[in-house]
Each structure stands twice: as C-alpha cells, then as structure tokens.
Design a protein around this motif. Structure first.
Motif, PDB file in Angstrom:
ATOM      1  N   GLU A 223      58.631 123.344   7.595  1.00  0.00           N
ATOM      2  CA  GLU A 223      59.466 124.286   8.338  1.00  0.00           C
ATOM      3  C   GLU A 223      59.557 123.882   9.799  1.00  0.00           C
ATOM      4  N   GLY A 224      60.724 124.136  10.393  1.00  0.00           N
ATOM      5  CA  GLY A 224      60.900 123.869  11.818  1.00  0.00           C
ATOM      6  C   GLY A 224      60.106 124.838  12.669  1.00  0.00           C
ATOM      7  N   GLY A 225      60.011 124.535  13.950  1.00  0.00           N
ATOM      8  CA  GLY A 225      59.302 125.415  14.868  1.00  0.00           C
ATOM      9  C   GLY A 225      58.057 124.772  15.443  1.00  0.00           C
ATOM     10  N   GLU A 226      57.225 125.589  16.062  1.00  0.00           N
ATOM     11  CA  GLU A 226      56.032 125.103  16.749  1.00  0.00           C
ATOM     12  C   GLU A 226      55.100 124.368  15.783  1.00  0.00           C
ATOM     13  N   GLY A 227      54.586 123.220  16.226  1.00  0.00           N
ATOM     14  CA  GLY A 227      53.668 122.440  15.413  1.00  0.00           C
ATOM     15  C   GLY A 227      54.333 121.603  14.330  1.00  0.00           C
ATOM     16  N   GLN A 228      55.656 121.532  14.363  1.00  0.00           N
ATOM     17  CA  GLN A 228      56.395 120.813  13.324  1.00  0.00           C
ATOM     18  C   GLN A 228      55.991 119.337  13.255  1.00  0.00           C
ATOM     19  N   ALA A 229      55.976 118.664  14.398  1.00  0.00           N
ATOM     20  CA  ALA A 229      55.636 117.237  14.420  1.00  0.00           C
ATOM     21  C   ALA A 229      54.215 117.011  13.925  1.00  0.00           C
ATOM     22  N   GLU A 230      53.289 117.867  14.328  1.00  0.00           N
ATOM     23  CA  GLU A 230      51.895 117.721  13.906  1.00  0.00           C
ATOM     24  C   GLU A 230      51.756 117.884  12.398  1.00  0.00           C
ATOM     25  N   ARG A 231      52.495 118.842  11.817  1.00  0.00           N
ATOM     26  CA  ARG A 231      52.408 119.053  10.369  1.00  0.00           C
ATOM     27  C   ARG A 231      52.973 117.856   9.601  1.00  0.00           C
ATOM     28  N   GLY A 237      48.647 111.312   6.962  1.00  0.00           N
ATOM     29  CA  GLY A 237      47.301 110.937   7.382  1.00  0.00           C
ATOM     30  C   GLY A 237      47.222 110.577   8.848  1.00  0.00           C
ATOM     31  N   GLY A 238      48.157 111.078   9.634  1.00  0.00           N
ATOM     32  CA  GLY A 238      48.179 110.813  11.074  1.00  0.00           C
ATOM     33  C   GLY A 238      48.913 109.543  11.462  1.00  0.00           C
ATOM     34  N   ARG A 239      49.297 108.749  10.488  1.00  0.00           N
ATOM     35  CA  ARG A 239      49.920 107.454  10.773  1.00  0.00           C
ATOM     36  C   ARG A 239      51.359 107.577  11.261  1.00  0.00           C
ATOM     37  N   GLY A 240      52.088 108.556  10.756  1.00  0.00           N
ATOM     38  CA  GLY A 240      53.517 108.678  11.033  1.00  0.00           C
ATOM     39  C   GLY A 240      54.338 108.164   9.865  1.00  0.00           C
ATOM     40  N   VAL A 241      55.598 108.493   9.846  1.00  0.00           N
ATOM     41  CA  VAL A 241      56.476 108.111   8.733  1.00  0.00           C
ATOM     42  C   VAL A 241      57.056 106.717   8.972  1.00  0.00           C
ATOM     43  N   ASP A 242      57.418 106.057   7.892  1.00  0.00           N
ATOM     44  CA  ASP A 242      57.936 104.693   7.986  1.00  0.00           C
ATOM     45  C   ASP A 242      59.413 104.657   8.396  1.00  0.00           C
ATOM     46  N   GLU A 255      64.025 113.684  19.297  1.00  0.00           N
ATOM     47  CA  GLU A 255      62.677 113.724  19.856  1.00  0.00           C
ATOM     48  C   GLU A 255      61.642 113.934  18.755  1.00  0.00           C
ATOM     49  N   LEU A 256      61.973 114.766  17.749  1.00  0.00           N
ATOM     50  CA  LEU A 256      61.073 114.947  16.614  1.00  0.00           C
ATOM     51  C   LEU A 256      60.875 113.622  15.888  1.00  0.00           C
ATOM     52  N   GLN A 259      58.492 111.484  17.795  1.00  0.00           N
ATOM     53  CA  GLN A 259      57.121 111.983  17.754  1.00  0.00           C
ATOM     54  C   GLN A 259      56.438 111.714  16.409  1.00  0.00           C
ATOM     55  N   THR A 260      57.217 111.404  15.384  1.00  0.00           N
ATOM     56  CA  THR A 260      56.647 111.278  14.040  1.00  0.00           C
ATOM     57  C   THR A 260      56.769 109.877  13.448  1.00  0.00           C
ATOM     58  N   ILE A 261      57.448 108.968  14.123  1.00  0.00           N
ATOM     59  CA  ILE A 261      57.650 107.629  13.566  1.00  0.00           C
ATOM     60  C   ILE A 261      56.374 106.795  13.702  1.00  0.00           C
ATOM     61  N   ALA A 262      56.121 105.943  12.725  1.00  0.00           N
ATOM     62  CA  ALA A 262      54.957 105.071  12.735  1.00  0.00           C
ATOM     63  C   ALA A 262      55.270 103.768  13.467  1.00  0.00           C
TER      64      ALA A 262
END
Length: 347
Positions: A223-231, A237-242, A255-256, A259-262
């Motif tokens: 879901e969007g909103g606060e903490g989205q990138a962290e979830r 596993g903390g690595r980020g998406v490919d 920006e999201l 924040q989430t790219i590996a």
C-alpha cells in the motif's frame, strides 16, 4: 458517421457527424470494433496548449487504441479479406528513416514533416464508426475478441516495450521487480511480467481495488503512504528490487523508484505525469540506471497480440456504446475507471 472530435485545446470533446473516410493508396478502411479511451487523450484536450511542440493540431477524431474489421481496400492494397479483425499500430512515421525502418515510428526522425503523430493523435482516430489506416499498420487478431483487444495498441504495447527493454535485469532466480501504478497499463504490465519472467512481482498503488486485481494476477502488493519504500525493501531482504516500471511518472513515484532500486538495477519511467527529480552520485546505487520509454514497435505489437491470443494477458475493459463515449471520457477525467474504457462505435 458519428465521431468523437477534439475541436480545441482545453475543451471537452464532442460527438459530431462527419463524412465517412475513403482509403487512399496503401490504406484500408476499418470498421471500428473498439476504441480505447486513454489518459493521453485527456492530456490532449485538458492539458495541452497550442504552444506545445508536436503535430497535434485541432480538429481531429480521437482514439489511438483501435481494433476493427476490414471494410474496404484502397488502391494498391491486396492480401486482406473483408470482415477479418485487426489491431491497429497507431504511430505513423515517415517510413524511410532508421527508426521507422525498425518499425519504431514513435521515434521517427522526420516526425515534424509527417503532419501528425498517430491515428487519434493529430490524424483522425478510431472514436468513429470508420477509420482509414495504412495497411502496414494492421496486426491480425484471428478469432480473438477485437473489443477487448483494442487497448493493447497502447496499454499493452507500451508496458511490453519497456519490459522487453528491461528484461535482462530479471534473468535468473531470486529476482524482484516493482510495478508502480495499477491503471490500465500497470495491470497489463503485471500480467506480462508474470508470463515473461520468474521474478517476484511487487505492485503498489493508492487504490485497494487495483491492488486486489494485481494480487489476482499473482503480484505481492504494498500500500502507498508512509513507510512504503521501507516495506518494499523489506520484501527484498533490504537489497532493493532489480527493476522498476513506473506507470505514473510523477516526482513522488520516480523518487520511490530511486529509493527502492538495487545496485545495477534499472528504472523504466513509462508514465507521463511529469515532474523533476534529483540525482546524486552518493545516493544512487552503483550502476543503477534510469530511462524513459514511449509506446513501442510494430514488431512488439505482434508479440503482444501473441501473448493475448495465448491467454497470458487479459485486459480489464469497461465497454461503452457510442452514445456514452463522452461519459467514458468524463469518468476517465474523474478517476472513476479501473482498467480501460473501450468505446464501441458500431455496437
């Protein structure tokens, strides 16, 4: 015949009576089965101005996601049978530059000389009972439902071209991919990613019904909103998406993605909402890239139709008769449509 016409910038379209077109040399006359209503149409009549670059000059018939049946052949055209169903590759380039030679009319080097960008974008499109189209731009549908297929001309082709471009990031096991925005393009994109890769597909949107549909197609949703990138990062596993496919393209969604790219991942911005973003050597994961894509090639569209005919993708469509075409556009403006609205001028 009746047609939905773009008559002026910052003006809602109207339904008008116009002459039935006659196919010229190398063209066919198509009896329209379905014409998709797209947010790009809304941008044309709601957001664009006469000062914007490009060959978009009023007035013309809207509709760049079109399917229909062969009605009449123009001079020099052979090999088509009346009544057969086809999907229309919308972009029309000069036909002689390097981009057009590879079937990528969207990147035509001589676009300014053509006078329009595509059927329904500068040239009369498919929100009408009939439309002329170059015979070369027709992709056969066989016995597949042409009304449901109509959105594939953009809402299928556009995500497919981007996904195909980024597929090298998803080869092998243990890969993850993020889809941002679950409208007509995003939901088709989820289905394509599930069919074309073994990657875990993570999908995010602000609408719960859209995320529920993505889950139906096998995605894990956030879901969007606060903490989205962290979830999202927790799911990797903390690595980020490919890879990230952003079907919105606004500042917050890009920006999201950042924040989430590996490391060594790829961000593909497909949506055209617009907005600036910043880049820093010290925050960008090493060798992670960002690019934008626009529509696709006619070869891509043949491959999209193959996925559709084989049952790998199912566009979510809401069907409207011609009398309700303007209602479809108003609901699109109001954000009330999930998936794609398809107008049926000859229903």
């Amino acid at each position: 015949m009746r047609a939905v016409r773009f008559t002026e910038f910052n003006t809602f379209p109207t339904i008008e009576e116009i002459e039935r077109p006659v196919p010229g040399p190398g063209e066919v006359l198509l009896k329209i089965a379905g014409a998709g209503a797209c947010h790009s149409d809304v941008a044309i009549f709601n957001d664009f101005t006469a000062e914007m670059p490009g060959n978009i000059h009023p007035s013309f018939t809207l509709g760049h996601e079109n399917s229909g049946w062969i009605e009449e052949l123009g001079p020099g055209v052979t090999g088509f049978t009346k009544g057969d169903a086809y999907l229309v590759y919308g972009p029309i380039g000069c036909g002689r530059c390097v981009a057009c030679s590879r079937g990528q009319d969207t990147y035509c080097e001589n676009a300014a000389d053509v006078g329009y960008l595509a059927t329904g974008i500068g040239r009369d499109g498919g929100m009408a009972e009939y439309m002329t189209v170059p015979a070369r731009n027709l992709v056969p549908l066989g016995d597949a439902d042409p009304v449901a297929a109509a959105p594939l001309a953009d809402a299928g082709l556009t995500p497919y071209h981007a996904i195909k471009l980024g597929m090298h990031h998803l080869i092998g096991g243990g890969k993850t991919v993020l889809v941002i925005g679950l409208g007509g393009l995003g939901l088709v994109g989820v289905q394509m990613l599930k069919a074309m890769s073994a990657a875990t597909v993570i999908a995010t949107d602000m609408k719960e019904d859209a995320m529920a549909r993505a889950r139906d197609f096998g995605a894990v949703t956030v879901e969007g909103g606060e903490g989205q990138a962290e979830r999202i990062r927790e799911l990797t596993g903390g690595r980020g998406v490919d890879a990230v496919f952003d079907f919105v393209g606004a500042t917050p969604t890009i920006e999201l993605a950042q924040q989430t790219i590996a490391q060594r991942g790829g961000i593909f911005v497909v949506g055209i909402a617009g907005g600036p973003v910043t880049w820093s050597f010290f925050t960008n994961p090493y060798e992670a890239t960002i690019t934008n894509t626009y529509w696709g090639t006619i070869e891509d569209l043949y491959e999209v139709v193959g996925l559709y005919r084989d049952g790998h993708i199912t566009p979510d469509v809401t069907r409207y008769p011609m009398d309700q075409a303007l209602e479809a556009y108003q609901e699109l403006v109001d954000g009330k449509i999930s998936g794609r609205a398809v107008v049926m001028p000859n229903a």
